[in-house]
Design an enzyme around this catalytic site. Structure first.
Site, PDB file in Angstrom:
ATOM      1  CB  SER A   1      -0.918   0.007   1.220  1.00  0.00           C
ATOM      2  OG  SER A   1      -1.728   1.164   1.232  1.00  0.00           O
TER       3      SER A   1
ATOM      4  CG  HIS B   1      -4.207   4.836  -3.286  1.00  0.00           C
ATOM      5  ND1 HIS B   1      -5.043   4.138  -4.148  1.00  0.00           N
ATOM      6  CD2 HIS B   1      -4.042   4.041  -2.201  1.00  0.00           C
ATOM      7  CE1 HIS B   1      -5.369   2.986  -3.599  1.00  0.00           C
ATOM      8  NE2 HIS B   1      -4.777   2.889  -2.425  1.00  0.00           N
TER       9      HIS B   1
ATOM     10  CB  THR C   1      -1.189  -4.959  -5.863  1.00  0.00           C
ATOM     11  OG1 THR C   1       0.158  -5.032  -5.366  1.00  0.00           O
ATOM     12  CG2 THR C   1      -1.228  -4.016  -7.049  1.00  0.00           C
ATOM     13  NE  ARG C   2      -7.492  -5.317  -1.478  1.00  0.00           N
ATOM     14  CZ  ARG C   2      -7.712  -4.255  -2.222  1.00  0.00           C
ATOM     15  NH1 ARG C   2      -6.713  -3.439  -2.526  1.00  0.00           N
ATOM     16  NH2 ARG C   2      -8.921  -3.984  -2.677  1.00  0.00           N
TER      17      ARG C   2
END
Length: 298
Positions: free
Chosen positions: A120, A134, A137-138
């Site tokens: 983040s 901003h 990725t997850r």
């Protein structure tokens, strides 16, 4: 998919998020070093302060954690955070209910285990002509499902059409190899997601965003997620390099501070990542890293 295969894929995803973090930290510190003219050029170049974070599990068990990397008061960056985390354990009742309601996942009450890893990033800039940005990725896993999410969006307080066009063009170029429908779908998703209902406006000029993405092909979904991450530096660095030496006025700075108020409102009221991080016991300072160092409301 066997349990061993899933563990390998978790490990692969977490390692890649770490490598992306390392690339971005190095690129941002290089921007600090190369800033040689214009406002704040004589200041010391900024550097990231790195600290470990831990998730607080209710029973005191190991629940994972990550790295919080924050640079403050640099030549170019007023505050930027690049955080990574890999957390796991069991979801509390509120988080279980949210998952079941939003994602339609059955069986969470019977087996509420979860694993999540990601990166983040939020950057707030010294120069009001340089847009805030901003990116995240997850990957998220439960015994019942897995999925990917993330994206990036541009948040200028002073808008330049050519900057917006460049940012979106890079997103499109990185998504198109995965199919021509991805960019328009994720662009529209970002427009919807980064909207502030109580203000009746978007928080910026958009970008791309996805959540709950699971096609059933882990490798294809991970490759798409990687390219969302890979798009970030070529989309953003040229904008910083172009605007960082541009003179600004007191009125420009005031415009920036007011716009940051919108950013803070969105992250505290609507952002899913903020809510999930706080509800699952992750380090509050890491979760709230996205907030600007200074903001203003009129």
């Amino acid at each position: 998919m066997t349990a061993a295969m899933m563990e390998q894929e978790k490990s692969t995803a977490a390692a890649w998020f770490r490598s992306l973090r390392d690339q971005i930290v190095a690129a941002f510190e290089a921007l600090e070093d190369s800033h040689s003219r214009g406002p704040l050029a004589e200041a010391a170049p900024g550097r990231f302060e790195v600290s470990e974070t831990r998730r607080a599990a209710p029973d005191g068990a190991d629940a994972g954690g990550g790295l919080m990397s924050v640079m403050r008061n640099g030549r170019v960056f007023e505050k930027v955070g690049v955080n990574i985390s890999t957390v796991y354990g069991t979801l509390g009742e509120r988080a279980q209910a949210a998952m079941a309601a939003r994602k339609g996942i059955p069986g969470m009450a019977e087996d509420p285990r979860f694993w999540a890893s990601g990166i983040s990033l939020v950057a707030h800039m010294q120069n009001p002509h340089v847009p805030a940005v901003h990116m995240n990725t997850r990957m998220f896993w439960t015994p019942h499902a897995w999925w990917f999410g993330g994206g990036s969006d541009l948040n200028p307080c002073i808008e330049y059409d050519e900057d917006t066009a460049h940012f979106h063009a890079q997103q499109k170029a990185h998504l198109d190899p995965h199919g021509p429908g991805h960019y328009p779908r994720l662009k529209n998703w970002a427009d919807d997601y980064f909207y502030i209902p109580h203000r009746g406006r978007a928080r910026g000029v958009g970008g791309i965003f996805m959540d709950d993405h699971c096609s059933g092909d882990w490798a294809a979904d991970f490759a798409l997620t990687q390219d969302i991450g890979r798009a970030f530096l070529p989309a953003y660095l040229p904008l910083v390099e172009k605007r960082r030496s541009q003179p600004w006025s007191a009125a420009d700075k005031d415009t920036q501070l007011v716009h940051r108020g919108l950013y803070a409102e969105y992250n505290l009221v609507y952002d899913r990542g903020t809510k999930f991080g706080l509800e699952t016991g992750h380090d509050a300072n890491a979760v709230l890293m996205s907030l600007p160092p200074m903001a203003k409301w009129v």
